[in-house]
Design an enzyme around this catalytic site. Structure first.
Site, short mmCIF file in Angstrom:
data_model
loop_
_atom_site.label_atom_id
_atom_site.label_comp_id
_atom_site.label_asym_id
_atom_site.label_seq_id
_atom_site.Cartn_x
_atom_site.Cartn_y
_atom_site.Cartn_z
CD GLN A 273 5.67 4.04 -4.55
OE1 GLN A 273 5.13 3.13 -3.94
NE2 GLN A 273 5.35 5.30 -4.37
CG HIS B 225 -42.03 -11.63 -0.99
ND1 HIS B 225 -41.66 -12.50 0.01
CD2 HIS B 225 -40.96 -10.82 -1.20
CE1 HIS B 225 -40.41 -12.22 0.38
NE2 HIS B 225 -39.97 -11.20 -0.34
CB SER C 207 3.74 1.16 -1.65
OG SER C 207 3.25 2.32 -2.24
CD GLN D 214 -2.90 -6.24 21.50
OE1 GLN D 214 -3.00 -7.19 20.71
NE2 GLN D 214 -1.72 -5.69 21.81
CG ASP E 27 3.46 9.34 -0.94
OD1 ASP E 27 2.48 8.71 -1.36
OD2 ASP E 27 4.65 9.00 -1.14
CG HIS F 200 6.81 3.00 0.99
ND1 HIS F 200 6.43 3.62 2.14
CD2 HIS F 200 6.42 3.84 -0.01
CE1 HIS F 200 5.86 4.78 1.87
NE2 HIS F 200 5.85 4.94 0.57
CD GLU G 287 -0.26 2.22 -3.46
OE1 GLU G 287 0.82 1.61 -3.63
OE2 GLU G 287 -0.63 2.67 -2.36
CG HIS G 288 1.41 5.51 -6.11
ND1 HIS G 288 2.00 4.59 -5.26
CD2 HIS G 288 0.64 6.31 -5.33
CE1 HIS G 288 1.59 4.83 -4.01
NE2 HIS G 288 0.75 5.85 -4.03
#
Lengths: 432, 432
Positions: free
Chosen positions: B259, B420, B237, B191, B361, B262, B327-328
């Site tokens: 990690q 064109h 992650s 929402q 981070d 998480h 990612e890392h």
């Protein structure tokens, strides 16, 4: 024929807002069909690819090889009229020169406390370029997608193009040759997108897929997104022309029709402060439609989605243009520079009476893949950056860790992430 | 506990390839629910928003206002521990400084034949920042999303955060204040995404929505994409640590667990050339898990998705790292610089033994919103560019049009686009 809006009318805002949200695309729901095709190609590789190609394109890989040979590319290049080849070469050179300026610079530096930071850009390893078949098989699109990838330094660029009954537009292969692409497969549709994303015995997978396509291709791109990157899904094309009364109505009519002929869902809009020009352009559109090959498409687009908006002062067009956020914006006024800084939302701006948008489609040097359907409010045209990615680099020594570490521990603890805190504190207190 | 792979094993490639494609997310199909919520908010505005908020968050807008007041923000700021506030301020300053370097420069120039070309960057007009509620309500994420938007020059930044039973984490409001956000609404879920995309009586619509969220938020972002821009949908992650035998196993174990804590779907991978280190890290992980608040999550992640990969030579880790595209990526070796140029695919690289990923981070200055699930092969972390868009500019005079026009006409005709061609030729032959 086109809708007429007058800024001075009491219900203008209401009508303009409704006009802005008019949908110009029938969205076919082909997701289930596409999902089945993708799963099949993912599981059965070349075999599935061959079956779909036989079924949809009438092409049998037992008689024609999937990959276009070097000889075929060479033959197509020679079969392309010399004037077209040299126009493509001119376009390619100009696109290359302009896009080379977009190459991002790495930024590796040390800050005031000795922390090493960096933004490093690298090209994507492999990119797949989708080229539609049939009448939408445009050599100019090959250049607009491939040249930026080459400028970015993408080591492998693969092209897929459906060859209904075996035929590929020779000019498309000529454009591929000019752009330096030699890995070309005679496949199309969702099956080609699946092959690029997941690979088959013949086709190694790529990391990103770009290029236009029909509803099946668009749905397939959405579905493989995540496994590979994709470019934006382009909607029908659009142009907004802001014009004072000093224009030749025939020039503007031709510009509006150049958009309208693309697609029945294309949109051409004129904003002017001259009621005379408005009428003259409308009349010129009607006149020019009579001698247009693609008059049926252009007429439908102009009738259903075209618009002429009359404003008391051209200044009033600025907020309207920013809300429309057109893919293409022509400024055909005597002082176009006065407008430029006020326009925040537009894919590309064509400045002055001698810059018809069509120049940007082919030989201007800028990219013709631009955000449609008001998405210029939040996105940009295709560029070299779309074929690269940035890696952040961070480097601390013991001293920098002592300086920054405690704040990191504080925040990790505040966020309830104990292992995060320990990963820093264990280095700060090697004994404990 | 974690999976063990040995590069020298005969089936290594097969096992590694399978490991690479392991899915770490259960994708809930919430699309139909989300579609209904979006349609309802789009049609009924505030009324629908209030009903969903009462139902999902137990919060009644008849007693608590939807918008967080300035006094509340101020009170939350004062209620946040001083150490946390100053850590957030340090982080904000460092993020701002680093991201300011990412501001793109306009490039407006004239080429050798006098054609004006340009790339002009402008900030997006309005951006919505989604902040999750509950335990995932991280003040650091507020900074990482909001500061780049502010640096980009976005005039209006709106924050939405669900307040289950009215409560918002004070540190989140403190971070918002530090980032200069004062338009904050107590809404969440699909929402809130719908309200940002389409607007309600209370909330003006934005042009782009960024920030993490649960499955409903992710589905809603996908569904409103096109109407507004969205950032990438982040998956769980992951970290990849490349380590020689000279590391303290406890340091690396702490990094892997940072990690793993998480999310049960997070992934921690160690590649090393030292079997002794591999064993020692595994033992340290087991030991450290015992004293970890989030041990249940971390243990599940390490058990289900963690991996230790033994290689004969660290050089072998390079192609593996490029395929993992983490990612890392931590490089914990004695000569990390030798690795840097070889790594093509990674969201962020943490160089040397004193740069635990956790610094990135919070307080490193670079962004912690990074591409997950191997998408670093084709995409980049969040940056200032994500809050801006580029407009191309093209300008020809009569002379340039005479030079380039014929090639454009040739290509337009080759592509079967008569209008064109006419849009250019009519300007070349004003008489005819």
């Amino acid at each position: 024929m086109a809708i007429r809006l007058d800024y001075r009318d009491g219900d203008f805002e209401k009508r303009f807002a409704a006009f802005l949200t008019t949908k110009r695309e029938v969205s076919e729901d082909v997701n289930a069909t596409v999902r089945a095709i993708i799963d099949d190609v993912r599981e059965n590789g070349d075999r599935a690819l061959a079956a779909y190609t036989l079924r949809f394109d009438g092409l049998d890989f037992d008689t024609v090889p999937m990959r276009v040979t070097a000889d075929e590319i060479e033959a197509a290049f020679r079969a392309t009229p010399a004037a077209v080849v040299s126009a493509l070469e001119l376009a390619s050179k100009r696109i290359e020169k302009h896009h080379a300026r977009q190459l991002p610079k790495d930024d590796i530096y040390e800050d005031d406390i000795g922390v090493g930071l960096g933004s490093r850009w690298t090209a994507i390893d492999a990119v797949g370029l989708y080229v539609p078949g049939g009448t939408a098989s445009y050599p100019s699109s090959v250049l607009m997608n491939a040249v930026p990838a080459r400028v970015a330094g993408v080591p492998r660029i693969v092209m897929v193009v459906p060859a209904r009954d075996g035929a590929i537009n020779p000019a498309v292969l000529a454009a591929a040759k000019i752009a330096g692409i030699d890995e070309i497969y005679r496949i199309g549709g969702a099956q080609a997108v699946a092959a690029l994303a997941y690979g088959t015995e013949t086709i190694a997978p790529v990391a990103k897929i770009t290029g236009p396509g029909n509803a099946f291709v668009a749905a397939a791109k959405r579905q493989v997104f995540g496994t590979v990157g994709i470019d934006m899904i382009a909607g029908p094309s659009e142009v907004l022309v802001i014009a004072d009364g000093e224009n030749d109505p025939d020039w503007l009519a031709a510009d509006l029709l150049a958009q309208a002929e693309h697609d029945r869902g294309a949109q051409a809009i004129l904003i002017t402060d001259s009621a005379e020009l408005a009428d003259a352009v409308e009349a010129a559109v009607t006149r020019q439609l009579k001698t247009l090959e693609r008059s049926e498409t252009a007429e439908a687009s102009w009738r259903d989605f075209g618009a002429i908006i009359l404003v008391p002062d051209l200044e009033n067009s600025v907020p309207l243009a920013n809300r429309i956020a057109a893919e293409h914006l022509e400024i055909a006024t005597s002082d176009p520079d006065a407008f430029l800084p006020k326009i925040r939302n537009a894919g590309a701006i064509f400045v002055g009476r001698h810059t018809p948008e069509v120049i940007g489609d082919y030989v201007g040097g800028s990219n013709h893949v631009l955000p449609t359907a008001r998405s210029a409010r939040f996105s940009s045209g295709l560029s070299v950056l779309d074929y690269m990615k940035r890696t952040s680099i961070l480097r601390l020594g013991p001293e920098q860790l002592r300086t920054l570490g405690p704040a990191a521990v504080t925040l990790a603890e505040a966020e309830g992430l104990g292992a995060h805190a320990r990963s820093v504190s264990i280095r700060l207190n090697p004994g404990g």
